[in-house]
Design an enzyme around this catalytic site. Sequence first.
Site, mmCIF file in Angstrom:
data_model
loop_
_atom_site.group_PDB
_atom_site.id
_atom_site.type_symbol
_atom_site.label_atom_id
_atom_site.label_comp_id
_atom_site.label_asym_id
_atom_site.label_seq_id
_atom_site.Cartn_x
_atom_site.Cartn_y
_atom_site.Cartn_z
ATOM 1 N N LYS A 1 0.846 -1.197 0.000
ATOM 2 C CA LYS A 1 0.000 0.000 0.000
ATOM 3 C C LYS A 1 0.878 1.243 0.000
ATOM 4 C CE LYS A 1 -1.890 2.892 2.642
ATOM 5 N NZ LYS A 1 -1.815 4.089 1.773
ATOM 6 N N GLU B 1 9.375 1.331 10.844
ATOM 7 C CA GLU B 1 10.411 2.346 10.598
ATOM 8 C C GLU B 1 9.725 3.689 10.764
ATOM 9 O OE1 GLU B 1 13.442 1.611 10.242
ATOM 10 O OE2 GLU B 1 13.288 -0.525 9.772
ATOM 11 N N CYS C 1 13.362 10.791 6.937
ATOM 12 C CA CYS C 1 13.200 10.368 8.333
ATOM 13 C C CYS C 1 14.489 10.578 9.110
ATOM 14 C CB CYS C 1 12.794 8.908 8.366
ATOM 15 S SG CYS C 1 13.847 7.886 7.337
ATOM 16 N N GLU D 1 9.107 16.103 15.465
ATOM 17 C CA GLU D 1 9.574 15.940 14.092
ATOM 18 C C GLU D 1 8.805 16.904 13.180
ATOM 19 O OE1 GLU D 1 8.449 12.356 11.962
ATOM 20 O OE2 GLU D 1 10.487 12.201 11.203
HETATM 21 P P1 NAD Z 1 1.950 8.354 7.927
HETATM 22 O O1 NAD Z 1 2.176 7.532 9.121
HETATM 23 O O2 NAD Z 1 0.882 9.357 7.945
HETATM 24 O O3 NAD Z 1 1.646 7.449 6.648
HETATM 25 C C1 NAD Z 1 2.507 6.428 6.198
HETATM 26 C C2 NAD Z 1 1.699 5.362 5.521
HETATM 27 O O4 NAD Z 1 0.819 4.785 6.471
HETATM 28 C C3 NAD Z 1 0.815 5.866 4.375
HETATM 29 O O5 NAD Z 1 0.801 4.899 3.353
HETATM 30 C C4 NAD Z 1 -0.547 5.960 5.033
HETATM 31 O O6 NAD Z 1 -1.604 5.829 4.138
HETATM 32 C C5 NAD Z 1 -0.510 4.785 5.975
HETATM 33 N N1 NAD Z 1 -1.433 4.872 7.104
HETATM 34 C C6 NAD Z 1 -1.929 5.970 7.708
HETATM 35 N N2 NAD Z 1 -2.777 5.625 8.699
HETATM 36 C C7 NAD Z 1 -2.822 4.275 8.725
HETATM 37 C C8 NAD Z 1 -3.494 3.328 9.537
HETATM 38 N N3 NAD Z 1 -4.307 3.679 10.516
HETATM 39 N N4 NAD Z 1 -3.285 2.017 9.290
HETATM 40 C C9 NAD Z 1 -2.446 1.617 8.319
HETATM 41 N N5 NAD Z 1 -1.795 2.468 7.512
HETATM 42 C C10 NAD Z 1 -1.967 3.786 7.716
HETATM 43 O O7 NAD Z 1 3.363 8.969 7.642
HETATM 44 P P2 NAD Z 1 3.701 9.997 6.495
HETATM 45 O O8 NAD Z 1 3.253 11.312 6.972
HETATM 46 O O9 NAD Z 1 3.248 9.482 5.183
HETATM 47 O O10 NAD Z 1 5.287 9.909 6.469
HETATM 48 C C11 NAD Z 1 6.068 10.703 7.248
HETATM 49 C C12 NAD Z 1 6.599 9.940 8.435
HETATM 50 O O11 NAD Z 1 7.312 8.777 8.004
HETATM 51 C C13 NAD Z 1 7.585 10.720 9.236
HETATM 52 O O12 NAD Z 1 7.310 10.571 10.606
HETATM 53 C C14 NAD Z 1 8.919 10.073 8.903
HETATM 54 O O13 NAD Z 1 9.910 10.206 9.866
HETATM 55 C C15 NAD Z 1 8.542 8.671 8.712
HETATM 56 N N6 NAD Z 1 9.547 7.964 7.913
HETATM 57 C C16 NAD Z 1 10.342 7.044 8.529
HETATM 58 C C17 NAD Z 1 11.326 6.380 7.818
HETATM 59 C C18 NAD Z 1 12.187 5.361 8.488
HETATM 60 O O14 NAD Z 1 12.810 4.567 7.798
HETATM 61 N N7 NAD Z 1 12.270 5.340 9.801
HETATM 62 C C19 NAD Z 1 11.492 6.644 6.464
HETATM 63 C C20 NAD Z 1 10.662 7.592 5.859
HETATM 64 C C21 NAD Z 1 9.680 8.241 6.595
#
Ligand code: NAD
Length: 483
Positions: free
Chosen positions: A180, A255, A289, A385
């Site tokens: 997804k 992650e 991230c 963040e």
């Molecule tokens: P997010 O958590 O809002 O969304 C990430 C994914 O999760 C999307 O595909 C979203 O549709 C899905 N999602 C949202 N709610 C969900 C739920 N209830 N159940 C299942 N899936 C759900 O994050 P974002 O805003 O898209 O990304 C930014 C974040 O990602 C930042 O906090 C960043 O640090 C983190 N990030 C971490 C890494 C790492 O490797 N640690 C890498 C890149 C980004």
Amino acid sequence: MSNIEFTRLHIGGEWVDALDGAEFETVNPATGEVITKVSEAKAADVDRAVKAAREAFENGPWSRMKPKERAAALWRLGDLLVADAEEMGRIETLDQGKPYLAAKNGDVPTAAGLFHYMSGYATKIEGETIPISAPGDYHTYTRREALGVVGLIVPWNFPLVITAWKVAPALAAGNTVVLKPAEATPLSALRLAHLALEAGIPPGVLNVVTGFGSGAGAALSVHPDVDKVSFTGSTATGRRILEAAGGNLKRVTLELGGKSANIIFPDADLEAAIAGSSDAIFYNAGQACAAGSRLYIHEDVYDEVVAGLVAKAQAITVGDGFDESSEIGPVASKEHFERVSNYLRIGAEEGTIATGGNRIGEKGYFLEPTIITGTSEDARVVKEEIFGPVVVATKFTTEAEVVQLANDSRYGLAAGVWTSNVATAHRVANKLRAGTVWVNAYGVFDPSMPFGGMKESGWGREMGHEVLHDYTDVKTVCVSIAE
Ligand code: NAD
């Protein structure tokens, strides 16, 4: 509308509409204009995709393929990505906003490299022979087996690269996948599914369900026939996924977010430290991230470093990713633009904006590279963040003090250390509670380097041989060989 080939769900090797016919718009963040509509998967579509993945795992050719055939298919996918760099790069820039040259020459080859690297592991997933001490004669060994159907949920900052981080090892280990992508950036994952079929990865092995987190994402993480979820995204969503995964106790890799400390000691090569620290936060408009978003500078060099960093920030060309002079693009969505803009307002109250702090232009979601100074350590811009082109610079005096400051975070994803003293480098690297520590460098990633978080930055690792443990289970076989 731009010319986009793949916009429907990819299930069992077919391109299909959502069962209820729902679609959502994906938007170019450089213009705010709709690129195209994409099918919106809900729980019933996810269920269909999980069934296709289960069938491919249990009965399909994937499970019967020899490891060397799996390896060859993954290698071919890497090659196809390299050959597709122009179109895949175009899609990534349209959807995510990042500079086209970075997408085409950076993200796409990086993703290809992941498939090439991980293809090698398909033939090297090995168990052990164990000389047990129980009475009697036994031949005991372990097998590393694929988990089954894995759900992969990815964010929008590096849509293709993070997809490859997960899909490549999941498939190398013999699992089948329901992927997804983020709702803001669904297009490159769909194109990847097309290339995977072309590479000879059988139908049903890599399914893609585009949709929202609350719909498709939640359905995938709660699904009783999904054996594992690997998630990259925010810590808040990670907690929700963990809860949802509890139903069938599926394996979970998380992650999550970061607020990484980047430390400059007075004996550092300051030119390199300033340039490296600028890239550490401004690359990809800070939507990384591991971004070095807390910069700790020794008091002896503080003024010089801040002045150098301000000059770097002001020299960065921010613009449409298709303009070749753009070094960074917009932030990836309107919603995220508003979130980062809010932090800029908070930062102006909590400290001093040394440079930046504003929107650029009226169209699209462009923000100035921003440096904030003079905050207290409990300021929100230090603790939370931001995930944008915003760094907070803080002065320190002693090594012990800076280690304490750096570790005073609920996150523990990455860190940077700049020093010419080899003992300082290793001593401080040892003391930092972070999954990756870069010394006299920042943001170096490689398929061979494990990456992941300590503390609330997550569980498990991506890449390196470590990641194979997260996509396999160990079976112990104990055979009596007594006469
Ligand atoms: P997010 O958590 O809002 O969304 C990430 C994914 O999760 C999307 O595909 C979203 O549709 C899905 N999602 C949202 N709610 C969900 C739920 N209830 N159940 C299942 N899936 C759900 O994050 P974002 O805003 O898209 O990304 C930014 C974040 O990602 C930042 O906090 C960043 O640090 C983190 N990030 C971490 C890494 C790492 O490797 N640690 C890498 C890149 C980004």
